[in-house]
Design a protein around this motif. Structure first.
Motif, PDB file in Angstrom:
ATOM      1  N   ILE A 204       0.862  -1.180   0.000  1.00 24.15           N
ATOM      2  CA  ILE A 204       0.000   0.000   0.000  1.00 24.15           C
ATOM      3  C   ILE A 204       0.903   1.235   0.000  1.00 24.15           C
ATOM      4  CG2 ILE A 204      -1.776   1.285   1.258  1.00 24.15           C
ATOM      5  CD1 ILE A 204      -2.781  -1.453   0.405  1.00 24.15           C
ATOM      6  N   GLN A 205       0.654   2.155  -0.941  1.00 20.12           N
ATOM      7  CA  GLN A 205       1.433   3.394  -1.018  1.00 20.12           C
ATOM      8  C   GLN A 205       0.492   4.574  -0.852  1.00 20.12           C
ATOM      9  OE1 GLN A 205       4.895   3.984  -1.395  1.00 20.12           O
ATOM     10  NE2 GLN A 205       4.224   6.042  -0.902  1.00 20.12           N
ATOM     11  N   VAL A 206       0.835   5.453   0.067  1.00 15.79           N
ATOM     12  CA  VAL A 206       0.074   6.684   0.296  1.00 15.79           C
ATOM     13  C   VAL A 206       0.826   7.818  -0.397  1.00 15.79           C
ATOM     14  CG1 VAL A 206      -0.795   8.264   2.048  1.00 15.79           C
ATOM     15  CG2 VAL A 206      -0.751   5.802   2.498  1.00 15.79           C
ATOM     16  N   THR A 207       0.116   8.584  -1.218  1.00 16.28           N
ATOM     17  CA  THR A 207       0.747   9.687  -1.939  1.00 16.28           C
ATOM     18  C   THR A 207      -0.087  10.959  -1.770  1.00 16.28           C
ATOM     19  OG1 THR A 207      -0.422   9.414  -4.036  1.00 16.28           O
ATOM     20  CG2 THR A 207       1.559   8.083  -3.723  1.00 16.28           C
ATOM     21  N   LEU A 208       0.539  12.080  -2.056  1.00 17.60           N
ATOM     22  CA  LEU A 208      -0.163  13.357  -2.060  1.00 17.60           C
ATOM     23  C   LEU A 208      -0.358  13.865  -3.482  1.00 17.60           C
ATOM     24  CD1 LEU A 208       1.590  15.062   0.977  1.00 17.60           C
ATOM     25  CD2 LEU A 208      -0.584  13.825   0.921  1.00 17.60           C
TER      26      LEU A 208
ATOM     27  N   PHE B  19      -2.301  12.268  -9.276  1.00 21.22           N
ATOM     28  CA  PHE B  19      -2.244  11.274 -10.334  1.00 21.22           C
ATOM     29  C   PHE B  19      -1.541  10.014  -9.852  1.00 21.22           C
ATOM     30  CE2 PHE B  19      -1.952  15.567 -12.076  1.00 21.22           C
ATOM     31  CZ  PHE B  19      -3.137  15.601 -12.798  1.00 21.22           C
ATOM     32  N   LYS B  20      -1.788   8.920 -10.569  1.00 25.39           N
ATOM     33  CA  LYS B  20      -1.092   7.679 -10.260  1.00 25.39           C
ATOM     34  C   LYS B  20       0.406   7.923 -10.364  1.00 25.39           C
ATOM     35  CE  LYS B  20      -2.628   3.876 -12.090  1.00 25.39           C
ATOM     36  NZ  LYS B  20      -2.892   2.734 -12.973  1.00 25.39           N
ATOM     37  N   PRO B  21       1.169   7.546  -9.333  1.00 32.96           N
ATOM     38  CA  PRO B  21       2.614   7.777  -9.385  1.00 32.96           C
ATOM     39  C   PRO B  21       3.243   7.117 -10.607  1.00 32.96           C
ATOM     40  CG  PRO B  21       1.926   7.107  -7.194  1.00 32.96           C
ATOM     41  CD  PRO B  21       0.738   6.936  -8.089  1.00 32.96           C
ATOM     42  N   LYS B  22       4.131   7.863 -11.285  1.00 33.34           N
ATOM     43  CA  LYS B  22       4.711   7.373 -12.536  1.00 33.34           C
ATOM     44  C   LYS B  22       5.520   6.104 -12.335  1.00 33.34           C
ATOM     45  CE  LYS B  22       9.151   9.720 -12.960  1.00 33.34           C
ATOM     46  NZ  LYS B  22       9.924   8.604 -13.413  1.00 33.34           N
ATOM     47  N   TYR B  23       6.097   5.918 -11.143  1.00 37.77           N
ATOM     48  CA  TYR B  23       6.919   4.735 -10.920  1.00 37.77           C
ATOM     49  C   TYR B  23       6.092   3.461 -10.887  1.00 37.77           C
ATOM     50  CZ  TYR B  23       5.347   5.360  -6.120  1.00 37.77           C
ATOM     51  OH  TYR B  23       4.578   5.526  -5.016  1.00 37.77           O
ATOM     52  N   ILE B  24       4.792   3.571 -10.727  1.00 31.45           N
ATOM     53  CA  ILE B  24       3.946   2.381 -10.677  1.00 31.45           C
ATOM     54  C   ILE B  24       4.155   1.546 -11.940  1.00 31.45           C
ATOM     55  CG2 ILE B  24       1.561   1.561 -10.708  1.00 31.45           C
ATOM     56  CD1 ILE B  24       2.305   2.505  -7.944  1.00 31.45           C
ATOM     57  N   GLU B  25       3.943   2.146 -13.110  1.00 32.34           N
ATOM     58  CA  GLU B  25       4.141   1.396 -14.342  1.00 32.34           C
ATOM     59  C   GLU B  25       5.622   1.240 -14.682  1.00 32.34           C
ATOM     60  OE1 GLU B  25       1.339   3.726 -14.831  1.00 32.34           O
ATOM     61  OE2 GLU B  25      -0.094   2.097 -14.613  1.00 32.34           O
ATOM     62  N   ASP B  26       6.421   2.272 -14.383  1.00 34.06           N
ATOM     63  CA  ASP B  26       7.848   2.220 -14.701  1.00 34.06           C
ATOM     64  C   ASP B  26       8.539   1.023 -14.060  1.00 34.06           C
ATOM     65  OD1 ASP B  26       7.441   4.567 -16.060  1.00 34.06           O
ATOM     66  OD2 ASP B  26       8.559   5.827 -14.654  1.00 34.06           O
ATOM     67  N   PHE B  27       8.072   0.608 -12.885  1.00 33.13           N
ATOM     68  CA  PHE B  27       8.723  -0.475 -12.162  1.00 33.13           C
ATOM     69  C   PHE B  27       7.949  -1.785 -12.252  1.00 33.13           C
ATOM     70  CE2 PHE B  27      10.487   3.019  -9.199  1.00 33.13           C
ATOM     71  CZ  PHE B  27      11.399   3.389 -10.158  1.00 33.13           C
ATOM     72  N   GLY B  28       7.057  -1.907 -13.230  1.00 28.78           N
ATOM     73  CA  GLY B  28       6.361  -3.171 -13.452  1.00 28.78           C
ATOM     74  C   GLY B  28       5.277  -3.472 -12.431  1.00 28.78           C
ATOM     75  N   LEU B  29       4.636  -2.441 -11.925  1.00 18.54           N
ATOM     76  CA  LEU B  29       3.567  -2.626 -10.948  1.00 18.54           C
ATOM     77  C   LEU B  29       2.229  -2.246 -11.562  1.00 18.54           C
ATOM     78  CD1 LEU B  29       5.228  -0.881  -7.868  1.00 18.54           C
ATOM     79  CD2 LEU B  29       5.283  -3.307  -8.444  1.00 18.54           C
ATOM     80  N   HIS B  30       1.193  -2.791 -11.001  1.00 15.62           N
ATOM     81  CA  HIS B  30      -0.163  -2.380 -11.348  1.00 15.62           C
ATOM     82  C   HIS B  30      -0.787  -1.871 -10.058  1.00 15.62           C
ATOM     83  CE1 HIS B  30      -4.151  -2.228 -12.997  1.00 15.62           C
ATOM     84  NE2 HIS B  30      -4.564  -2.852 -11.923  1.00 15.62           N
TER      85      HIS B  30
END
Length: 111
Positions: A49-53, A56-67
């Motif tokens: 679980i990632q909490v962000t401020l 938008f969806k954090p760019k590293y989500i797709e960049d690092f092979g995550l969904h």
């Protein structure tokens, strides 16, 4: 290595890991190292679980092979806090679709 900060008894055996680290501000190399460590600590069906401020969806989500799926938004926080549930594509079994994986993981958590 970041893995040394975790007790050995938790490595590969953790059900949930919740992060509020500002990964977008750390640079790609450090963020990737953190994400890799998170998935080494988690069980194969563990939940990150990632909490962000960010709005938008954090760019590293797709960049690092995550969904990632947005779980909720806290409008009482300023700026609004977004909570994401991320799954690593490496957890996908060869025959699974992402939808099937999420269903499997949810069912396994209920056991």
């Amino acid at each position: 290595e970041m893995l040394n900060h975790f007790p050995k008894k938790f490595i590969g055996k953790t059900d949930y890991l919740i992060s509020t680290l500002p990964l977008l501000t750390l640079g790609d190399a450090k963020a990737k190292e953190i994400i890799d460590t998170i998935f080494k600590v988690l069980k194969p069906n563990g939940v990150y679980i990632q909490v962000t401020l960010s709005l938008f969806k954090p760019k590293y989500i797709e960049d690092f092979g995550l969904h990632a799926t947005k779980l909720c938004i806290s409008w009482l926080n300023a700026p609004p806090m977004h909570v994401w549930r991320a799954v690593s594509y490496t957890h996908l079994r060869a025959h699974e679709t992402l939808r099937y994986l999420v269903c499997r993981l949810l069912l396994e958590k209920k056991k």
